[in-house]
Design an enzyme around this catalytic site. Structure first.
Site, PDB file in Angstrom:
ATOM      1  N   ASP A 152       7.723   3.132  -3.380  1.00 62.97           N
ATOM      2  CA  ASP A 152       6.953   2.047  -3.988  1.00 62.97           C
ATOM      3  C   ASP A 152       7.839   1.086  -4.802  1.00 62.97           C
ATOM      4  OD1 ASP A 152       4.627   0.693  -4.596  1.00 62.97           O
ATOM      5  OD2 ASP A 152       3.563   2.457  -5.322  1.00 62.97           O
ATOM      6  N   ASP A 212      -2.282  -3.907  -2.445  1.00 59.41           N
ATOM      7  CA  ASP A 212      -3.073  -2.741  -2.008  1.00 59.41           C
ATOM      8  C   ASP A 212      -4.421  -3.113  -1.402  1.00 59.41           C
ATOM      9  OD1 ASP A 212      -1.030  -1.609  -3.393  1.00 59.41           O
ATOM     10  OD2 ASP A 212      -2.286  -0.265  -4.581  1.00 59.41           O
TER      11      ASP A 212
HETATM   12  C1  GAL Z   1       0.744   1.238  -5.369  1.00 56.33           C
HETATM   13  C2  GAL Z   1       0.781   1.484  -3.865  1.00 56.33           C
HETATM   14  C3  GAL Z   1      -0.419   2.337  -3.521  1.00 56.33           C
HETATM   15  C4  GAL Z   1      -0.308   3.653  -4.264  1.00 56.33           C
HETATM   16  C5  GAL Z   1      -0.168   3.416  -5.755  1.00 56.33           C
HETATM   17  C6  GAL Z   1       0.154   4.696  -6.505  1.00 56.33           C
HETATM   18  O1  GAL Z   1       1.783   0.423  -5.741  1.00 56.33           O
HETATM   19  O2  GAL Z   1       0.739   0.258  -3.194  1.00 56.33           O
HETATM   20  O3  GAL Z   1      -0.499   2.541  -2.119  1.00 56.33           O
HETATM   21  O4  GAL Z   1       0.790   4.372  -3.759  1.00 56.33           O
HETATM   22  O5  GAL Z   1       0.860   2.491  -6.034  1.00 56.33           O
HETATM   23  O6  GAL Z   1       0.340   4.493  -7.861  1.00 56.33           O
END
Ligand code: GAL
Length: 486
Positions: A152, A212
């Site tokens: 991430d 997301d």
């Molecule tokens: C976001 C990511 C999500 C999930 C989340 C967890 O940045 O895009 O899919 O992994 O973090 O904190």
């Protein structure tokens, strides 16, 4: 076209068994990966028993037979970094037996295991991240037996802003994973920042293209503020992006994906309850059309029949998502909201053996009946295909959403073979007509590469002959005119 020719060279190399150069040279994700991830359903409320219960359901439901093989632990599994060893520890309340035990259990089911970290000082859930600890963390994940890393972008300490800065930050993990010697699928999750389509395909097996997803079909939300991921003007990728918005982001990005370097439109929301069955069918179909990673995000042990029917549609999975050409779709035309409330797009994708996929999507608020696909617009780059006759198969025909069943074999659309256009298509509001076009008379199989070439040559000769005849006719006319002194 050149790109497609290249893709078919790559896929022939795969079929012939010679090793094509892959993004990471790890030989993984030759077709888009399939699996399940904790985040969309559980967020941070995860533990070993929930994950194993979903892994077991994946097997009990037969989803592994449909190619779903990775069970991925997303954010919130971490304890602090151990100051003496420098290694990340595990939250022992959630995982009392540790993560090696978890991967052993997952492997014992015949599945593969995935883990999550961030190329930042912390993850998005504010747990310890892997920035500047790439080697030790990659080795820890390998020692624990993981086969997949989702990586991430939160808390990146301002180390973004140009493609090169971001590339270096992510490439450190690519190299660290390679160094472990364990094949670990690298799922890069940088939300499309710093034009990741320019560099991510060279260092990752899949790359997230946007902020997301959330479980909604088309609601505009200020928390997902960008309009186009290919411009340099979007600095906040955000979250709460609808299916419609993500598909819109993906429109032009498929050209940057190839086998082992797929787009990731984010984890699927099918079965999480925020959309209708019709909308989930469109969501699932478009993820397959874009050759996105297909990672389920619902609770597998409480699936209803409609969800089963969608995620187990092996026709969509095998014939489109898993097609060996690996050519993501693009829209050949779109019509914005018309007076009758329809808002249509026609998507094109070429498949193996001279077959094609067409997706007619109705994003609008009214049903669209009696639609037709004009083959001259559909085959915009391919003159011989425009004139050919096509047997057409509807990939959702016969799927029973009440019983949760998918027919073993698809039958031809009545009216097949079609020449010139495919008519009488009804597409409900928010729905899709997902079709496979197969050269008529090939019994649903399509043409061998050899037959494809022979027909192209025949067509080229025919075109040359037509030109020669026209030239001769023009000369005769010119002579006639000259003899009359004109
Ligand atoms: C976001 C990511 C999500 C999930 C989340 C967890 O940045 O895009 O899919 O992994 O973090 O904190």
């Amino acid at each position: 076209m050149i790109y497609q020719a290249l893709l078919s060279l790559v896929s022939s190399a795969i079929i012939l068994g010679s090793a094509p150069a892959q993004a990471l040279d790890n030989g993984l994700a030759l077709t888009p990966q399939r699996g399940w991830n904790t985040w969309n359903k559980y967020g941070c409320n995860i533990n070993a028993s929930i994950i194993l219960a979903n892994g077991k359901a994946l097997i009990d439901e037969g989803l592994h037979k449909a190619g779903y093989e990775y069970v991925v632990v997303d954010d919130c599994w971490q304890g602090p970094r151990d100051p003496s060893t420098g290694r990340i520890t595990v939250d022992s309340t959630k995982f009392p037996h540790g993560l090696k035990n978890l991967t052993d259990e997952i492997h014992a089911m015949g599945l593969k295991a995935g883990i999550y970290s961030s190329a930042g000082s912390m993850t998005c859930g504010r747990h310890v991240g892997s920035l500047d600890h790439e080697e030790i963390d990659a080795q820890t994940f390998a020692d624990w037996g993981f086969d997949y890393l989702k990586y991430d972008n939160c808390f990146n300490e301002g180390r973004s802003g140009t493609p090169k800065i971001s590339y270096d930050r992510y490439n450190a993990m690519t190299m660290a994973l390679n160094k472990t010697g364990r094949p670990i699928l690298f799922s890069l999750c940088q939300w499309g920042e710093d034009s990741s389509y320019l560099w991510a395909p060279t260092i990752a097996n899949s790359w997230r293209i946007s902020g997301d997803i959330y479980d909604n079909f088309d609601r505009a939300d200020a928390r997902c503020p960008c309009d186009d991921m290919t411009t340099q003007t979007c600095y906040l990728q955000g979250f709460h992006c609808s299916v419609k918005k993500i598909v819109n982001f993906a429109k032009s990005l498929g050209q940057k994906a190839f086998p082992s370097a797929w787009l990731d439109l984010d984890m699927l929301e099918v079965g999480n309850g925020g959309m209708s069955t019709t909308e989930y069918v469109t969501h699932f179909s478009m993820w397959a059309m874009m050759r996105s990673a297909m990672i389920l995000g619902n609770e597998l042990f409480s699936m209803d029949n409609a969800t089963r029917a969608i995620v187990k549609n092996t026709h969509v999975l095998d014939l489109i998502s898993g097609d060996a050409n690996g050519s993501p779709a693009y829209p050949v035309w779109e019509e914005t909201t018309s007076t009758n409330g329809t808002e249509m797009q026609l998507w094109f994708s070429s498949l193996v053996n001279g077959t094609y996929a067409a997706a007619l999507v109705n994003w609008g608020s009214q049903d669209a009946s009696g639609q037709s696909i004009d083959l001259s617009t559909f085959f915009v780059d391919d003159a011989p295909a425009r004139k050919a006759s096509w047997d057409v198969y509807d990939l959702w025909a016969g799927v029973d959403f009440k019983q949760g069943t998918v027919p073993a074999k698809l039958s031809k659309l009545s009216g097949s073979p079609f020449t010139g256009s495919i008519g009488n298509l009804d597409v409900p509001s928010h729905g899709i007509k997902l079709l496979r076009l197969v050269p008529a008379g090939t019994d649903g199989k399509g043409m061998s590469e050899q037959e494809h070439k022979r027909r192209a040559l025949q067509e080229a000769e025919h075109v040359q002959l037509e030109r020669a005849m026209q030239w001769q006719e023009d000369r005769v006319n010119a002579r006639r005119m000259a003899s009359r002194g004109l």
